[in-house]
Design a protein around this motif. Structure first.
Motif, PDB file in Angstrom:
ATOM      1  N   ARG A  25     -10.675 -34.351  17.576  1.00  0.00           N
ATOM      2  CA  ARG A  25     -10.783 -33.105  16.807  1.00  0.00           C
ATOM      3  C   ARG A  25     -10.658 -33.387  15.306  1.00  0.00           C
ATOM      4  O   ARG A  25     -11.417 -32.865  14.485  1.00  0.00           O
ATOM      5  CB  ARG A  25      -9.688 -32.126  17.215  1.00  0.00           C
ATOM      6  N   VAL A  26      -9.670 -34.189  14.957  1.00  0.00           N
ATOM      7  CA  VAL A  26      -9.462 -34.507  13.543  1.00  0.00           C
ATOM      8  C   VAL A  26     -10.651 -35.283  12.995  1.00  0.00           C
ATOM      9  O   VAL A  26     -11.113 -35.017  11.877  1.00  0.00           O
ATOM     10  CB  VAL A  26      -8.146 -35.285  13.357  1.00  0.00           C
ATOM     11  N   LEU A  27     -11.157 -36.243  13.752  1.00  0.00           N
ATOM     12  CA  LEU A  27     -12.341 -36.990  13.338  1.00  0.00           C
ATOM     13  C   LEU A  27     -13.477 -36.042  12.973  1.00  0.00           C
ATOM     14  O   LEU A  27     -14.154 -36.218  11.945  1.00  0.00           O
ATOM     15  CB  LEU A  27     -12.775 -37.933  14.470  1.00  0.00           C
ATOM     16  N   LEU A  28     -13.697 -35.025  13.786  1.00  0.00           N
ATOM     17  CA  LEU A  28     -14.782 -34.076  13.550  1.00  0.00           C
ATOM     18  C   LEU A  28     -14.487 -33.177  12.355  1.00  0.00           C
ATOM     19  O   LEU A  28     -15.372 -32.868  11.559  1.00  0.00           O
ATOM     20  CB  LEU A  28     -14.999 -33.232  14.811  1.00  0.00           C
ATOM     21  N   ALA A  29     -13.229 -32.778  12.190  1.00  0.00           N
ATOM     22  CA  ALA A  29     -12.862 -31.865  11.113  1.00  0.00           C
ATOM     23  C   ALA A  29     -12.903 -32.525   9.744  1.00  0.00           C
ATOM     24  O   ALA A  29     -13.154 -31.855   8.738  1.00  0.00           O
ATOM     25  CB  ALA A  29     -11.472 -31.280  11.373  1.00  0.00           C
ATOM     26  N   VAL A  30     -12.637 -33.840   9.688  1.00  0.00           N
ATOM     27  CA  VAL A  30     -12.684 -34.547   8.402  1.00  0.00           C
ATOM     28  C   VAL A  30     -14.043 -35.194   8.169  1.00  0.00           C
ATOM     29  O   VAL A  30     -14.264 -35.820   7.141  1.00  0.00           O
ATOM     30  CB  VAL A  30     -11.569 -35.617   8.293  1.00  0.00           C
ATOM     31  N   SER A  31     -14.962 -35.038   9.150  1.00  0.00           N
ATOM     32  CA  SER A  31     -16.275 -35.689   9.081  1.00  0.00           C
ATOM     33  C   SER A  31     -16.099 -37.172   8.811  1.00  0.00           C
ATOM     34  O   SER A  31     -16.645 -37.735   7.865  1.00  0.00           O
ATOM     35  CB  SER A  31     -17.152 -35.042   8.002  1.00  0.00           C
ATOM     36  N   GLY A  32     -15.333 -37.818   9.689  1.00  0.00           N
ATOM     37  CA  GLY A  32     -14.971 -39.214   9.494  1.00  0.00           C
ATOM     38  C   GLY A  32     -16.059 -40.189   9.882  1.00  0.00           C
ATOM     39  O   GLY A  32     -17.196 -39.826  10.194  1.00  0.00           O
ATOM     40  N   SER A  33     -15.698 -41.446   9.884  1.00  0.00           N
ATOM     41  CA  SER A  33     -16.628 -42.549  10.109  1.00  0.00           C
ATOM     42  C   SER A  33     -17.155 -42.579  11.536  1.00  0.00           C
ATOM     43  O   SER A  33     -16.409 -42.373  12.502  1.00  0.00           O
ATOM     44  CB  SER A  33     -15.925 -43.867   9.801  1.00  0.00           C
ATOM     45  N   THR A  34     -18.446 -42.897  11.672  1.00  0.00           N
ATOM     46  CA  THR A  34     -19.021 -43.092  13.006  1.00  0.00           C
ATOM     47  C   THR A  34     -18.364 -44.261  13.725  1.00  0.00           C
ATOM     48  O   THR A  34     -18.304 -44.287  14.958  1.00  0.00           O
ATOM     49  CB  THR A  34     -20.533 -43.348  12.899  1.00  0.00           C
ATOM     50  N   ASN A  35     -17.848 -45.238  12.981  1.00  0.00           N
ATOM     51  CA  ASN A  35     -17.160 -46.369  13.609  1.00  0.00           C
ATOM     52  C   ASN A  35     -15.971 -45.917  14.441  1.00  0.00           C
ATOM     53  O   ASN A  35     -15.601 -46.576  15.424  1.00  0.00           O
ATOM     54  CB  ASN A  35     -16.668 -47.351  12.536  1.00  0.00           C
ATOM     55  N   ARG A  44     -16.674 -30.349  21.609  1.00  0.00           N
ATOM     56  CA  ARG A  44     -15.661 -30.240  20.558  1.00  0.00           C
ATOM     57  C   ARG A  44     -16.313 -30.172  19.177  1.00  0.00           C
ATOM     58  O   ARG A  44     -15.859 -29.435  18.299  1.00  0.00           O
ATOM     59  CB  ARG A  44     -14.687 -31.419  20.623  1.00  0.00           C
ATOM     60  N   SER A  45     -17.372 -30.947  18.990  1.00  0.00           N
ATOM     61  CA  SER A  45     -18.038 -30.952  17.691  1.00  0.00           C
ATOM     62  C   SER A  45     -18.622 -29.587  17.367  1.00  0.00           C
ATOM     63  O   SER A  45     -18.551 -29.122  16.221  1.00  0.00           O
ATOM     64  CB  SER A  45     -19.135 -32.022  17.668  1.00  0.00           C
ATOM     65  N   ASP A  46     -19.189 -28.939  18.360  1.00  0.00           N
ATOM     66  CA  ASP A  46     -19.818 -27.640  18.115  1.00  0.00           C
ATOM     67  C   ASP A  46     -18.812 -26.521  17.864  1.00  0.00           C
ATOM     68  O   ASP A  46     -19.199 -25.439  17.405  1.00  0.00           O
ATOM     69  CB  ASP A  46     -20.724 -27.267  19.296  1.00  0.00           C
ATOM     70  N   GLU A  47     -17.546 -26.759  18.133  1.00  0.00           N
ATOM     71  CA  GLU A  47     -16.539 -25.717  17.916  1.00  0.00           C
ATOM     72  C   GLU A  47     -15.473 -26.121  16.898  1.00  0.00           C
ATOM     73  O   GLU A  47     -14.518 -25.374  16.668  1.00  0.00           O
ATOM     74  CB  GLU A  47     -15.864 -25.348  19.249  1.00  0.00           C
ATOM     75  N   THR A  48     -15.641 -27.300  16.262  1.00  0.00           N
ATOM     76  CA  THR A  48     -14.666 -27.781  15.283  1.00  0.00           C
ATOM     77  C   THR A  48     -15.311 -27.802  13.900  1.00  0.00           C
ATOM     78  O   THR A  48     -16.280 -28.537  13.676  1.00  0.00           O
ATOM     79  CB  THR A  48     -14.178 -29.193  15.634  1.00  0.00           C
ATOM     80  N   PRO A  49     -14.814 -27.045  12.951  1.00  0.00           N
ATOM     81  CA  PRO A  49     -15.440 -27.005  11.623  1.00  0.00           C
ATOM     82  C   PRO A  49     -15.084 -28.223  10.769  1.00  0.00           C
ATOM     83  O   PRO A  49     -14.024 -28.826  10.934  1.00  0.00           O
ATOM     84  CB  PRO A  49     -14.846 -25.732  11.010  1.00  0.00           C
ATOM     85  N   VAL A  50     -15.982 -28.573   9.860  1.00  0.00           N
ATOM     86  CA  VAL A  50     -15.674 -29.587   8.837  1.00  0.00           C
ATOM     87  C   VAL A  50     -14.913 -28.886   7.724  1.00  0.00           C
ATOM     88  O   VAL A  50     -15.378 -27.889   7.163  1.00  0.00           O
ATOM     89  CB  VAL A  50     -16.958 -30.236   8.279  1.00  0.00           C
ATOM     90  N   LEU A  51     -13.735 -29.422   7.388  1.00  0.00           N
ATOM     91  CA  LEU A  51     -12.850 -28.754   6.440  1.00  0.00           C
ATOM     92  C   LEU A  51     -12.607 -29.542   5.160  1.00  0.00           C
ATOM     93  O   LEU A  51     -12.102 -28.972   4.184  1.00  0.00           O
ATOM     94  CB  LEU A  51     -11.484 -28.491   7.109  1.00  0.00           C
ATOM     95  N   VAL A  52     -12.942 -30.818   5.148  1.00  0.00           N
ATOM     96  CA  VAL A  52     -12.530 -31.696   4.047  1.00  0.00           C
ATOM     97  C   VAL A  52     -13.707 -32.030   3.145  1.00  0.00           C
ATOM     98  O   VAL A  52     -14.736 -32.521   3.610  1.00  0.00           O
ATOM     99  CB  VAL A  52     -11.891 -32.983   4.603  1.00  0.00           C
ATOM    100  N   ASP A  53     -13.542 -31.778   1.853  1.00  0.00           N
ATOM    101  CA  ASP A  53     -14.606 -32.012   0.865  1.00  0.00           C
ATOM    102  C   ASP A  53     -14.382 -33.378   0.207  1.00  0.00           C
ATOM    103  O   ASP A  53     -13.884 -33.479  -0.910  1.00  0.00           O
ATOM    104  CB  ASP A  53     -14.583 -30.894  -0.175  1.00  0.00           C
ATOM    105  N   LEU A  54     -14.773 -34.422   0.923  1.00  0.00           N
ATOM    106  CA  LEU A  54     -14.573 -35.788   0.439  1.00  0.00           C
ATOM    107  C   LEU A  54     -15.869 -36.582   0.564  1.00  0.00           C
ATOM    108  O   LEU A  54     -16.689 -36.315   1.437  1.00  0.00           O
ATOM    109  CB  LEU A  54     -13.497 -36.497   1.275  1.00  0.00           C
TER     110      LEU A  54
END
Length: 568
Positions: free
Chosen positions: A265-275, A299-309
């Motif tokens: 969930r956190v990975l999806l919300a921070v739009s983290g690394s594919t690795n 999970r991806s379809d229901e978890t928003p991206v929240l971090v502007d990085l």
């Protein structure tokens, strides 16, 4: 029978236990320890410091802080090294050596006399390698990470490795940045110790480790050079000493399926690394869990991206830390988390989230769930005739117009072929084509490098083209951006459909349908599959041979097939 503690842990077997104890203490005293010190519980400090790892150059100071905490809490700290994986200093790629490091971590924790261990990593593959090894050894463990480096400056602009590395290099290839300026930028991209300053793989894995419960709350994003990083080390050392005395918690009690789902969930919300998808699959495999790509997409379809990085936003990791860090993200996605999980502190996630915030969350960096950067997660898994076992797309880093795209394939059969032809002015390629790289997966000679970020052909870059659909069985740096399909499985080297693609074929990418398809009839593909193939890559000896014979697919985490749950 009481389990031995401290120096009497795992005595060397000479057939005489009392002699083994006497001999071990004798040799330990040669290092200047008193008998009283040797009677204490031992906290091992597992460090991946290396002259070939710039991210970890501040580890000596961090080690001293961990020792301070261990000693103050009444245990004996003992430092020991394992191999280090400096991301840009390894050939063919650091990914090949992640499993070797995981094995070293596991065996050294198990073989040496310690009651608990502090794991010290940071650079991309070091954190997952240490978590994998610690899970399998299953002694009480806590982790500290290097922390992100601070940003540099260039002509009034903030710079951070390595998203800005790629941006400037792309401009240089396009003729928009001079040779003199690119050399100047070279010394301004990475200006302190620590990991990349953006939401790349290192930062992503630090956040995953904290979400899993293996770091002290609030510590993943502390900048490498901040005094709080040393205070975090001291506090972790003190906690590890208490863990040594009480016997827990162990990684198997912290890293649970629920904790792994929370980390997704956190990975999806921070739009983290594919690795992180590969690494989380490997970590999950160590507890007998398999990542389900359909669940991942749900999970991806229901978890928003929240971090502007960067690489998909504007900020850097130091901004994220001061904005509220992981705490700010967790509170916004709390309704979607499984809050019964526990961290190394013994505290449940629910208890953590119930505590009042020390500082307000900066909504310019960490958005509210009702006002997201994107209403859906940053990554998705793809399937289809080109990737029947799965592939990964970072949709948050893609060009929106290319997320639904059909184009002509321009195929490169290897990294060598790519290097030889990509800048050829006579290359038959157009902006709406799809670049395809074969034979760059786990079992290829290149060992699945971060080559999925294929460069835009020079003549197109000079004409202003900034993105194209690119498909491969390779990986991509977490600091990169673009419409890039990665980890195609089965890979080309084992005869997957990717190996059957030829220049001129049509390929369709549909992010909405979560598919990537090769639009070639079955008879043609069958004929191509029956054609003589080049001999498979077969290393003659050593670790390369072990890796090639036993590495699993990207979908399974690229772990070794004999390193499942302990006891298997």
């Amino acid at each position: 029978m009481t389990k031995p503690k401290g120096l009497e842990n795992g005595l060397t077997n000479y057939g005489d236990r009392d002699f083994a104890r006497y001999l071990r203490r004798s040799f330990a005293k040669s290092m200047g320890y008193t008998g009283a010190a040797l009677d204490k519980p031992i906290v091992g400090i597992c460090t991946s410091e290396s002259g070939f790892n710039n991210c970890h150059r501040h580890f000596p100071e961090m080690i001293e802080a961990v020792k301070r905490g261990v000693l103050a809490a009444g245990a004996l700290p003992v430092t020991f090294p394992v191999i280090s994986l400096g991301e840009v200093f390894l050939s063919p790629t650091s990914m090949v050596y992640r499993n070797l490091m995981a094995m070293a971590v596991e065996e050294m924790i198990r073989a040496q006399p310690m009651d608990a261990v502090v794991l010290m990593g940071g650079c991309d593959k070091t954190v997952p390698a240490m978590l994998m090894g610690a899970i399998s050894a299953d002694k009480p463990a806590a982790m500290v990470v290097a922390g992100p480096m601070m940003t540099g400056r260039h002509r009034g602009e903030r710079l951070g490795a390595c998203t800005d590395c790629r941006r400037f290099w792309g401009s240089f290839r396009a003729g928009k940045v001079s040779a003199e300026e690119i050399e100047q930028v070279e010394g301004r991209l990475a200006v302190t110790s620590g990991t990349c300053a953006v939401m790349g793989t290192a930062s992503t894995m630090a956040l995953m480790a904290e979400t899993l419960g293996m770091l002290l709350p609030g510590s993943a994003a502390i900048p490498a050079v901040h005094a709080d990083r040393l205070r975090n080390c001291e506090e972790t050392g003190a906690l590890a000493a208490r863990m040594a005395m009480t016997g827990g918690p162990k990684p198997s009690e912290v890293i649970t399926p629920a904790a792994i789902r929370n980390a997704e969930r956190v990975l999806l919300a921070v739009s983290g690394s594919t690795n992180a998808v590969v690494h989380m699959a490997a970590i999950a495999g160590r507890i007998g869990m398999k990542l389900d790509l359909d669940d991942f997409n749900r999970r991806s379809d229901e978890t928003p991206v929240l971090v502007d990085l960067k690489p998909v936003g504007a900020g850097y990791m130091e901004d994220f830390h001061y904005a509220g860090g992981l705490e700010g993200v967790l509170r916004e996605i709390a309704p979607q988390l499984e809050t019964e999980t526990r961290s190394i502190t013994g505290q449940t996630l629910a208890e953590r989230l119930a505590r009042p915030l020390t500082d307000p969350i900066d909504r310019a960096v960490i958005r509210e769930a009702k006002n997201p950067i994107s209403p859906v997660g940053g990554l998705i898994a793809l399937r289809g005739s080109l990737a029947p076992e799965g592939a990964i797309l970072k949709r948050a880093a893609a060009t929106e117009a290319l997320l639904e795209h059909e184009g002509r394939a321009v195929v490169f059969t290897s990294l060598e072929d790519l290097a030889a032809r990509i800048d050829d002015p006579d290359l038959d390629v157009a902006a709406d084509d799809i670049l395809v790289l074969q034979n760059a997966g786990p079992k290829s000679p290149s060992g699945m490098p971060e080559a999925g970020y294929l460069p835009i052909p020079k003549k197109l870059a000079q004409a202003g083209v900034k993105d194209m659909v690119r498909i491969s069985d390779a990986r991509m740096s977490g600091t990169a951006f673009g419409t890039i399909v990665l980890h195609v499985s089965p890979e080309a080297a084992v005869g997957g459909p990717l190996s059957l693609v030829r220049t001129g074929d049509r390929i369709r990418l549909s992010a909405s349908a979560k598919r990537v398809d090769l639009l070639v009839d079955a008879a043609t593909l069958m004929r191509r599959g029956s054609e003589p193939a080049s001999p498979a890559y077969q290393p003659a000896r050593g670790y390369a041979r072990l890796y090639n014979e036993h590495v699993t697919s990207a979908t399974e985490g690229c772990d070794f097939d004999f390193l499942g749950p302990a006891g298997d």
